[in-house]
Motif scaffolding. Structure first.
Motif, mmCIF file in Angstrom:
data_model
loop_
_atom_site.group_PDB
_atom_site.id
_atom_site.type_symbol
_atom_site.label_atom_id
_atom_site.label_comp_id
_atom_site.label_asym_id
_atom_site.label_seq_id
_atom_site.Cartn_x
_atom_site.Cartn_y
_atom_site.Cartn_z
ATOM 1 N N PHE A 38 -17.422 40.509 38.907
ATOM 2 C CA PHE A 38 -16.710 40.568 40.182
ATOM 3 C C PHE A 38 -17.076 39.388 41.076
ATOM 4 O O PHE A 38 -16.211 38.740 41.657
ATOM 5 N N VAL A 39 -18.381 39.110 41.184
ATOM 6 C CA VAL A 39 -18.836 38.003 42.033
ATOM 7 C C VAL A 39 -18.316 36.669 41.494
ATOM 8 O O VAL A 39 -17.871 35.808 42.266
ATOM 9 N N LEU A 40 -18.349 36.497 40.178
ATOM 10 C CA LEU A 40 -17.842 35.252 39.588
ATOM 11 C C LEU A 40 -16.346 35.081 39.830
ATOM 12 O O LEU A 40 -15.872 33.968 40.087
ATOM 13 N N LEU A 41 -15.594 36.166 39.755
ATOM 14 C CA LEU A 41 -14.156 36.095 40.034
ATOM 15 C C LEU A 41 -13.900 35.864 41.520
ATOM 16 O O LEU A 41 -13.025 35.092 41.905
ATOM 17 N N TRP A 42 -14.661 36.545 42.356
ATOM 18 C CA TRP A 42 -14.475 36.452 43.808
ATOM 19 C C TRP A 42 -14.791 35.054 44.322
ATOM 20 O O TRP A 42 -14.102 34.523 45.188
ATOM 21 N N THR A 43 -15.853 34.457 43.779
ATOM 22 C CA THR A 43 -16.236 33.107 44.199
ATOM 23 C C THR A 43 -15.454 32.024 43.456
ATOM 24 O O THR A 43 -15.669 30.849 43.689
ATOM 25 N N ARG A 44 -14.605 32.449 42.555
ATOM 26 C CA ARG A 44 -13.743 31.558 41.756
ATOM 27 C C ARG A 44 -14.532 30.608 40.860
ATOM 28 O O ARG A 44 -14.066 29.527 40.536
ATOM 29 N N VAL A 45 -15.721 31.045 40.473
ATOM 30 C CA VAL A 45 -16.473 30.305 39.458
ATOM 31 C C VAL A 45 -15.750 30.443 38.128
ATOM 32 O O VAL A 45 -15.668 29.498 37.349
ATOM 33 N N VAL A 46 -15.234 31.645 37.858
ATOM 34 C CA VAL A 46 -14.361 31.873 36.710
ATOM 35 C C VAL A 46 -13.010 32.322 37.246
ATOM 36 O O VAL A 46 -12.917 32.921 38.319
ATOM 37 N N ARG A 47 -11.974 32.017 36.492
ATOM 38 C CA ARG A 47 -10.624 32.388 36.933
ATOM 39 C C ARG A 47 -10.151 33.624 36.183
ATOM 40 O O ARG A 47 -10.533 33.857 35.032
ATOM 41 N N LEU A 48 -9.329 34.397 36.826
ATOM 42 C CA LEU A 48 -8.796 35.619 36.233
ATOM 43 C C LEU A 48 -8.057 35.326 34.931
ATOM 44 O O LEU A 48 -8.150 36.084 33.972
ATOM 45 N N GLU A 49 -7.356 34.218 34.865
ATOM 46 C CA GLU A 49 -6.578 33.871 33.669
ATOM 47 C C GLU A 49 -7.476 33.734 32.441
ATOM 48 O O GLU A 49 -7.013 33.887 31.313
#
Length: 133
Positions: free
Chosen positions: A45-56
Motif C-alpha cells: 500500500f505504501v509503495l503504491l501510495w508513494t508511487r514507488v511502484v505503479r498499479l499497472e
C-alpha cells in the motif's frame, strides 16, 4: 502473444511475493508483533501510495488472483473437515463470534463509507449539502 501474457503474470506475481516476503523479513528482523503478510500488504500500500511502484505493474496478476480467489479457499475447507469434533463441541460459540465480528465489520465499513460520502458530497456541493446526507 499468450506466452508474453503468462510471463507478465509470472513476473507480477513474483513481485507480489517479493513484497510479501519483505514483510516477513522486516517482522523477523525487528521482532514486531504483526503478521508478516499484513506488513507486506501495508508495504505494498505504501509503495503504491508513494508511487514507488505503479498499479499497472501488478494489476494483471491481481485481477487474475481475484478472479480465482475461491480456488484458494479449497485447502481451508478441506482442513475444516478434519476439525469436526472441535466445531461440534464449540459450534455455538464459534457461530456467535463469527456473527458478531461480521456485524462489527459491517458497522465500521458502513460508518466509514457514510463519512466519506458525506465528505465528498460536501466538497462537490460547496459544503452546504454535507449536513443533508
Amino acid at each position: 502473444m499468450k506466452a508474453d501474457k503468462i510471463l507478465k503474470y509470472i513476473l507480477q506475481i513474483a513481485g507480489l511475493i517479493l513484497i510479501n516476503k519483505a514483510g516477513f523479513y522486516i517482522v523477523e528482523i525487528f521482532n514486531l508483533r504483526i503478521p508478516g503478510n499484513v506488513l507486506g500488504m501495508i508495504l505494498l500500500f505504501v509503495l503504491l501510495w508513494t508511487r514507488v511502484v505503479r498499479l499497472e505493474w501488478f494489476e494483471g496478476a491481481a485481477d487474475f488472483l481475484v478472479r480465482h480467489l475461491s480456488f484458494f479457499f479449497v485447502p481451508i475447507s478441506v482442513g475444516l473437515m478434519t476439525l469436526g469434533g472441535i466445531i461440534a463441541e464449540n459450534g455455538i460459540q464459534l457461530a456467535v463470534i463469527l456473527v458478531l465480528s461480521a456485524i462489527v465489520g459491517m458497522v465500521f465499513a458502513g460508518g466509514t463509507s457514510h463519512v466519506l460520502v458525506k465528505r465528498k458530497g460536501g466538497e462537490k456541493a460547496g459544503n452546504s449539502s454535507a449536513h443533508d446526507l
